[in-house]
Structures are given as structure tokens and as C-alpha cells.
Design a protein around this motif. Structure first.
Motif, short mmCIF file in Angstrom:
data_model
loop_
_atom_site.label_atom_id
_atom_site.label_comp_id
_atom_site.label_asym_id
_atom_site.label_seq_id
_atom_site.Cartn_x
_atom_site.Cartn_y
_atom_site.Cartn_z
N ALA A 144 14.48 -3.28 -5.13
CA ALA A 144 15.46 -3.61 -6.16
C ALA A 144 14.83 -4.50 -7.23
N PHE A 145 14.09 -5.52 -6.80
CA PHE A 145 13.42 -6.39 -7.76
C PHE A 145 12.35 -5.61 -8.52
N ARG A 146 11.64 -4.71 -7.83
CA ARG A 146 10.57 -3.97 -8.49
C ARG A 146 11.09 -3.03 -9.57
N VAL A 147 12.10 -2.22 -9.26
CA VAL A 147 12.52 -1.19 -10.22
C VAL A 147 13.21 -1.79 -11.44
N SER A 148 13.63 -3.04 -11.37
CA SER A 148 14.22 -3.67 -12.55
C SER A 148 13.19 -3.76 -13.68
N TYR A 149 11.91 -3.82 -13.33
CA TYR A 149 10.85 -3.90 -14.35
C TYR A 149 10.67 -2.56 -15.07
N ASN A 150 11.19 -1.49 -14.53
CA ASN A 150 11.10 -0.21 -15.22
C ASN A 150 11.92 -0.18 -16.49
N ALA A 151 12.78 -1.19 -16.67
CA ALA A 151 13.60 -1.27 -17.88
C ALA A 151 12.82 -1.79 -19.08
N MET A 152 11.58 -2.21 -18.89
CA MET A 152 10.81 -2.73 -20.03
C MET A 152 10.55 -1.62 -21.05
N SER A 153 10.53 -2.01 -22.32
CA SER A 153 10.21 -1.06 -23.38
C SER A 153 8.71 -0.79 -23.36
N TRP A 154 8.30 0.24 -24.10
CA TRP A 154 6.87 0.55 -24.14
C TRP A 154 6.09 -0.55 -24.85
N SER A 155 6.72 -1.23 -25.80
CA SER A 155 6.06 -2.35 -26.47
C SER A 155 5.86 -3.50 -25.49
N GLU A 156 6.89 -3.78 -24.68
CA GLU A 156 6.76 -4.81 -23.65
C GLU A 156 5.69 -4.41 -22.64
N TRP A 157 5.65 -3.14 -22.30
CA TRP A 157 4.65 -2.66 -21.35
C TRP A 157 3.24 -2.94 -21.87
N ALA A 158 2.99 -2.67 -23.15
CA ALA A 158 1.66 -2.91 -23.73
C ALA A 158 1.33 -4.40 -23.72
N VAL A 159 2.30 -5.23 -24.06
CA VAL A 159 2.07 -6.68 -24.11
C VAL A 159 1.85 -7.25 -22.71
N SER A 160 2.44 -6.62 -21.69
CA SER A 160 2.33 -7.14 -20.33
C SER A 160 0.88 -7.21 -19.85
N PHE A 161 0.02 -6.30 -20.34
CA PHE A 161 -1.38 -6.32 -19.93
C PHE A 161 -2.07 -7.59 -20.41
N VAL A 162 -1.58 -8.15 -21.50
CA VAL A 162 -2.12 -9.42 -22.00
C VAL A 162 -1.40 -10.60 -21.35
N PHE A 163 -0.07 -10.53 -21.29
CA PHE A 163 0.72 -11.65 -20.79
C PHE A 163 0.35 -12.03 -19.36
N TRP A 164 0.04 -11.04 -18.52
CA TRP A 164 -0.24 -11.30 -17.11
C TRP A 164 -1.71 -11.52 -16.80
N LEU A 165 -2.55 -11.66 -17.85
CA LEU A 165 -3.93 -12.07 -17.59
C LEU A 165 -3.92 -13.49 -17.02
N PRO A 166 -4.86 -13.82 -16.16
CA PRO A 166 -4.80 -15.13 -15.50
C PRO A 166 -5.03 -16.29 -16.45
N ASP A 167 -4.29 -17.34 -16.24
CA ASP A 167 -4.45 -18.63 -16.91
C ASP A 167 -4.04 -18.62 -18.39
#
Length: 476
Positions: free
Chosen positions: A282-305
């Protein structure tokens, strides 16, 4: 010749013992140099189950049982860690009274409870040290280099991830030492084709699965890998690999069988857990609601530190604010609401997981896979910059291992943790603590690269000296 072999064996024992002592001292200092903590969040669940075990002799659902629910058997969580706490509390009255107080007063109400967790943390320090010790042994087994083994040990201890969990009340305290032991015995099985190490690998993986049930899915993946590796690494007949894989699976089944039989008798099926899978999905599939722009930014946002700070400096807030676990309209809190709504829609806890899978995964499978990719990367950066460098070094180290005839043992080290990274990204929100075993991979790849670089320096110096042109200054 026998004298040389005896001296070599003695040297290996002394080296291994020294490595273990170093790990105990460093992790002990990392754990006891800070104030003893009170349980928070998930830790309350394990403490509550351990308290029920001590008081009633019943493994319950802990914090997931209703307030007015009677003490009845449960299996929301894996059994190993609550049983571990309960066993220690049976020998330590102060620990027993401490977990009872915190179980009855979760959250802020537990501020007045004692913090007599010293015996628990002391044993967890030893378990963590053995976990790092197995990383040391694994690095030496694969590389056949003490320099690589010692450097791997230093990098793991320096990252302090393993030491951090020794002072928490989380399943990692058993899962990590079990998984690191599994990696060591698996690499030995691939390297030496030993039946006892296959059995030990299966038993260690089973203990890890009893701590964190997601590890159960590794069994068929690893068994198939053992068959392939022994055929191509050792040129063994296929049946030889199948024999070792069967030993691994049988040992794992024997270790898990008491809990499986218990569940079969009490609940009618032998599943390790029931209920936690629906919560996780349930917690996992909620992230499927992200837009494609959010998806692209997530690769940067979740980089460490630095990833979140970089995103805040470069992107509009609307492209990253929903990644925060505290943002009111964020994906994480959406998952909490979805868990409640899906239970009502499914009509029963028994059908909730199936409902979530069909409605939110199969209905948009491509989106789920692509979001799983970024979530997998999110949880992989264990050790921050060590992870970044170690990850980049995996391909060149694989080439070096192949040239040295050590590729299959190296694959035995990296593939199981990478499999879990992908699985966690597919079925959970995949926080970093789910993937601490990747620390062994990153420490090893960086250690190999450093050792090879250091050994190449004299060659470069000699080559540069040999290549210097003869000076003609002053020659007429």
C-alpha cells in the motif's frame, strides 16, 4: 611442508581473531559512547511482541493488535528478533521491566520509562561485530588478498552503518549478521564446491528470512545461481550444482520449519507472515501517483547526502515536495491512507494484498516498474559517498575479477544484495536501512580499486623513469 601449512593456518587464525576484536572495539565504542535510546516507531512493535512473549508466552501482532484485543497468536512480523529480545529479557530482570514499560507506554508516554537496554545492546554489538567479521572473511575469500580484506573492514566500520543499528531495537540486528554470514558461505560454496558451506549458507539465509521475511524470495534465485556457478566456475556436471543447491534449500527449510509448522497448526497455512505484505505494498504503490516530471527529479532528489539540497536549489518545489515523508499530501502519507481504504475495498485482510496487486500494480505495470527503478536507487545508497564510488566501480572490478578467475565468487557477493534492492523497490518504499548488505559490495569494490592502484604506482614510476628522453643539454 606441514610446518609451513601449520604456520599459514595459525597466521590466518590470528588475523581473523584480530579482525573480530577490532570490530568489537569499534562498534562497541560507536554504540556505548552515546546515550541509550528509547524505542521509536517500528521499534515499539518488536518491543511489544517481546513483552507479550515474556508475560504470556504468546507471539502476538504487537503494536498491530487492537487495544481491546485479547492476547492471541499473531504473525504480522517475522519471529526472530522479538524472540531474541524475549530470550535476553528472561535472563535480565531490568531489561524485562524496561521492555514492559515501553510496550505499555508507546511514543511520548515512554519518556518516563527506564532505559535499561544495556545487556541487549551489548549482545547486539557482538552480533554486529560478527557481521563485519564475515564481510572481512568474504573479501579475503574473493580477492585472496589480506590488504583488500582489511581495507573492506576499515571502510565498513568507518561508514558506521552497522554500528548504528547495534544501538537500535530493529530487525537489522539479526538480519545483518545472518545475511553477511550467508554471503560468506555462498562465496565459499561457489569458490570451493563444499557441501557444508552450502548448508551453512542455507541456514544463515533462513535466519535472515525469519528476521526480515523478504529474504525468503532469495532462495530460488540463489539456488539457481549455485547450479550455474558451479558448472561454469568449477566445470562441474549440472547434477553436482543441483546437489549443492538442494543442500542449501534443505538446510534453509529445516531452520524455518518450526515457525512454518506453528503457523500451519494455528492459521491453516505455513506462510512466514501475514498482513505486513499488504501494508508494504500500500505504501509502495502510492508512489506510482508521481508525475513523469517528479519521476525524473526523483533520480536527483534521492541521491545520497546532497540530492535533496541540489533539488531544492534547481527545481520548483512542486517537483520534489511530495517526496517528503512529512508533507501532508506526500506519497508516504498517501500510502497510509491507501492502506486503510484498500482494506475496506478488499473486504478482508486475507484479500487486501491481492486487491492492491491487481488494482495498482497489474493495472499500470509499466509505470510501476519504472517507479520501482528510482525507488531501488533511493534505497541503495548505503554509506552515502562510499555507495556512490563503490557503485561506479562495480563494472571495472568485475572485469578485474574475471581476469583473475574470481568472477563467480564476486557475483555471489553482489547479486543477492542487488536482487534485494530490486525487490524492495518493487514492493516497498525501499528506505536505505532495507539494503545495508550493499555496504559489503561497496566496501569490497572500493578496496579492490585502491589496492590495485597502490600496487600500480611503482610500475608507473619505473615506466616514467624508463621513458625519460636522454638530455642533450650541454652536448655539442
Amino acid at each position: 611442508m606441514k610446518g609451513v601449512e601449520a604456520m599459514t593456518g595459525r597466521h590466518l587464525m590470528v588475523t581473523a581473531f584480530t579482525a573480530l576484536m577490532v570490530a568489537i572495539v569499534v562498534i562497541g565504542w560507536q554504540s556505548f559512547s552515546r546515550e541509550i535510546r528509547s524505542p521509536v516507531m517500528d521499534e515499539h512493535c518488536y518491543v511489544a511482541i517481546a513483552s507479550d512473549l515474556s508475560a504470556y508466552g504468546t507471539f502476538t501482532n504487537g503494536c498491530f493488535k487492537a487495544k481491546d484485543e485479547a492476547i492471541v497468536p499473531g504473525r504480522f512480523f517475522g519471529p526472530a528478533y522479538p524472540l531474541f529480545i524475549a530470550a535476553l529479557s528472561a535472563a535480565d530482570e531490568r531489561l524485562r521491566s524496561t521492555i514492559k514499560c515501553h510496550a505499555e507506554n508507546p511514543g511520548g508516554r515512554g519518556a518516563e520509562c527506564p532505559k535499561h537496554f544495556h545487556s541487549l545492546i551489548a549482545v547486539q554489538v557482538l552480533l554486529a561485530a560478527f557481521g563485519v567479521f564475515f564481510i572481512f572473511l568474504t573479501a579475503r575469500e574473493i580477492s585472496q588478498s589480506e590488504a583488500v580484506a582489511w581495507l573492506s573492514l576499515a571502510l565498513v566500520l568507518g561508514a558506521s552503518e552497522v554500528g548504528y543499528y547495534a544501538r537500535t531495537y530493529l530487525t537489522e540486528n539479526l538480519a545483518l549478521v545472518s545475511f553477511f554470514a550467508f554471503l560468506y558461505f555462498l562465496t565459499r560454496t561457489v569458490s570451493r564446491d563444499e557441501g557444508w558451506t552450502a548448508a551453512a549458507a542455507g541456514a544463515a539465509l533462513a535466519l535472515a528470512a525469519l528476521s526480515r521475511p523478504a529474504y525468503l524470495y532469495l532462495f530460488p534465485f540463489v539456488a539457481g545461481g549455485v547450479v550455474i556457478a558451479l558448472h561454469y566456475q568449477k566445470q562441474r556436471p549440472w547434477r553436482r550444482g543441483m546437489r549443492q543447491a538442494s543442500i542449501l534449500l534443505l538446510a534453509g527449510m529445516l531452520v524455518m520449519s518450526p515457525w512454518l509448522v506453528r503457523n500451519l497448526v494455528l492459521f491453516g497455512d505455513p506462510l512466514l507472515t501475514r498482513g505486513y505484505d499488504a501494508l508494504s505494498i500500500a505504501f509502495r504503490v502510492s508512489y506510482n501517483a508521481m508525475s513523469w516530471s517528479e519521476w525524473a527529479v526523483s533520480f536527483v532528489f534521492w541521491l545520497p547526502d546532497f540530492g535533496d539540497k541540489l533539488s531544492q536549489a534547481v527545481f520548483a518545489p512542486s517537483l520534489y515536495e511530495r517526496f517528503s515523508t512529512t508533507y501532508p499530501h506526500g506519497f508516504y502519507l498517501m500510502g497510509k491512507q491507501l492502506y486503510k481504504e484498500s482494506l475496506v475495498a478488499a473486504g478482508s485482510p486475507d484479500t487486501q494484498t491481492s486487491y492492491l496487486v491487481h488494482k495498482y500494480i497489474f493495472a499500470d505495470f509499466l509505470k510501476h516498474v519504472l517507479v520501482s527503478l528510482t525507488l531501488a536507487l533511493r534505497g541503495m545508497w548505503v554509506g552515502k559517498y562510499l555507495a556512490l564510488v563503490g557503485f561506479v566501480l562495480i563494472p571495472p572490478v568485475a572485469v578485474w575479477m574475471w581476469r583473475d578467475g574470481r568472477l563467480w565468487p564476486f557475483l555471489a557477493l553482489i547479486l543477492p544484495p542487488l536482487f534485494m534492492v530490486g525487490l524492495h523497490g518493487f514492493v516497498s518504499v525501499n528506505v536505505v536501512r532495507y539494503n545495508v548488505p550493499m555496504l559489503a559490495v561497496f566496501a569490497f569494490t572500493l578496496s579492490v580499486a585502491i589496492v590495485r592502484l597502490v600496487r600500480l604506482v611503482p610500475r608507473w614510476r619505473n615506466r616514467l623513469s624508463a621513458d625519460q628522453p636522454v638530455s642533450t643539454r650541454g652536448v655539442h
